[in-house]
Design a protein around this motif. Sequence first.
Motif, PDB file in Angstrom:
ATOM      1  N   UNK A  55       0.798  -1.224   0.000  1.00  9.93           N
ATOM      2  CA  UNK A  55       0.000   0.000   0.000  1.00  9.93           C
ATOM      3  C   UNK A  55       0.827   1.269   0.000  1.00  9.93           C
ATOM      4  N   UNK A  56       2.136   1.132  -0.082  1.00 13.35           N
ATOM      5  CA  UNK A  56       2.998   2.296   0.002  1.00 13.35           C
ATOM      6  C   UNK A  56       2.984   3.169  -1.239  1.00 13.35           C
ATOM      7  N   UNK A  57       2.621   2.589  -2.356  1.00 12.63           N
ATOM      8  CA  UNK A  57       2.560   3.353  -3.612  1.00 12.63           C
ATOM      9  C   UNK A  57       1.210   3.144  -4.268  1.00 12.63           C
ATOM     10  N   UNK A  58       0.639   4.227  -4.752  1.00 19.72           N
ATOM     11  CA  UNK A  58      -0.623   4.161  -5.467  1.00 19.72           C
ATOM     12  C   UNK A  58      -0.525   5.015  -6.728  1.00 19.72           C
ATOM     13  N   UNK A  59      -1.274   4.612  -7.744  1.00 21.19           N
ATOM     14  CA  UNK A  59      -1.311   5.346  -9.005  1.00 21.19           C
ATOM     15  C   UNK A  59      -2.757   5.429  -9.472  1.00 21.19           C
ATOM     16  N   UNK A  60      -3.068   6.529 -10.128  1.00 23.00           N
ATOM     17  CA  UNK A  60      -4.429   6.749 -10.607  1.00 23.00           C
ATOM     18  C   UNK A  60      -4.423   7.257 -12.038  1.00 23.00           C
ATOM     19  N   UNK A  69     -10.181   6.486  -4.516  1.00 24.74           N
ATOM     20  CA  UNK A  69      -9.094   6.103  -3.625  1.00 24.74           C
ATOM     21  C   UNK A  69      -8.981   4.587  -3.575  1.00 24.74           C
ATOM     22  N   UNK A  70      -7.790   4.099  -3.882  1.00 23.93           N
ATOM     23  CA  UNK A  70      -7.526   2.660  -3.814  1.00 23.93           C
ATOM     24  C   UNK A  70      -6.854   2.355  -2.486  1.00 23.93           C
ATOM     25  N   UNK A  71      -7.206   1.220  -1.893  1.00 25.90           N
ATOM     26  CA  UNK A  71      -6.594   0.812  -0.635  1.00 25.90           C
ATOM     27  C   UNK A  71      -6.642  -0.707  -0.547  1.00 25.90           C
ATOM     28  N   UNK A  72      -5.937  -1.242   0.438  1.00 23.65           N
ATOM     29  CA  UNK A  72      -5.935  -2.687   0.622  1.00 23.65           C
ATOM     30  C   UNK A  72      -5.782  -3.019   2.100  1.00 23.65           C
ATOM     31  N   UNK A  76      -7.057  -9.012   5.546  1.00 22.96           N
ATOM     32  CA  UNK A  76      -8.354  -9.513   5.085  1.00 22.96           C
ATOM     33  C   UNK A  76      -8.313  -9.988   3.638  1.00 22.96           C
ATOM     34  N   UNK A  77      -7.130  -9.961   3.022  1.00 24.50           N
ATOM     35  CA  UNK A  77      -7.007 -10.351   1.612  1.00 24.50           C
ATOM     36  C   UNK A  77      -8.001  -9.601   0.731  1.00 24.50           C
ATOM     37  N   UNK A  78      -8.127  -8.315   0.966  1.00 22.73           N
ATOM     38  CA  UNK A  78      -9.133  -7.536   0.263  1.00 22.73           C
ATOM     39  C   UNK A  78      -8.564  -6.194  -0.187  1.00 22.73           C
ATOM     40  N   UNK A  79      -8.975  -5.796  -1.379  1.00 20.28           N
ATOM     41  CA  UNK A  79      -8.637  -4.483  -1.918  1.00 20.28           C
ATOM     42  C   UNK A  79      -9.928  -3.701  -2.105  1.00 20.28           C
ATOM     43  N   UNK A  80      -9.806  -2.379  -2.054  1.00 18.18           N
ATOM     44  CA  UNK A  80     -10.990  -1.532  -2.157  1.00 18.18           C
ATOM     45  C   UNK A  80     -10.777  -0.425  -3.182  1.00 18.18           C
ATOM     46  N   UNK A  81     -11.895   0.087  -3.685  1.00 19.69           N
ATOM     47  CA  UNK A  81     -11.875   1.289  -4.499  1.00 19.69           C
ATOM     48  C   UNK A  81     -13.033   2.167  -4.042  1.00 19.69           C
TER      49      UNK A  81
END
Length: 124
Positions: A55-60, A69-72, A76-81
Motif C-alpha cells: 500500500x505504500x505506492x498508489x497510481x491513478x 481512492x484505492x486501498x488494501x 483480510x485479503x481484500x482491496x478496495x476502491x
Amino acid sequence: QVQLVESGGGLVQAGGSLRLSCAVSGRTFSRYAMGWFRQAPGKEREFVAAISWNGGSTYYADSVKGRFTISRDNAKNTMYLQMNSLKPEDTAVYYCAASPSPYASRWSHEYDYWGQGTQVTVSS
C-alpha cells in the motif's frame, strides 16, 4: 490458484459514491500488487488505479484522480476502491486484477489474475 471476486457495484446518481471490494483467495495476496481496470460498452479496457504490495505506492488515471481512492487490507485479503463524485462517464464494468510483481503498474499485461467484474452505472 488465485481467485478474485469483486463486489459493491450498482446504480448511483451522478455525484454519488460507491465502494468496490475485491476479495482475493490465496496465501500470497500480500505479495501482489493490485489494480482496478474498467471497460465501458464499445470501449477498450482502461486503467483506473493500482496499489503496491504494502500500500505504500498508489497510481491513478488522470480521469479519476482526486475522486477515487484505492486501498488494501492484507490481513483480510481484500482491496478496495472508494469512488466519490461519480460521473456518468464512470459507467463501466470494473475489474480487479493481481500482479505477481510487488510493484504497482498501470499496464494490464502485467496482471496475471482477473476477477469477473462488477457493473457500475452512474445516472445523470
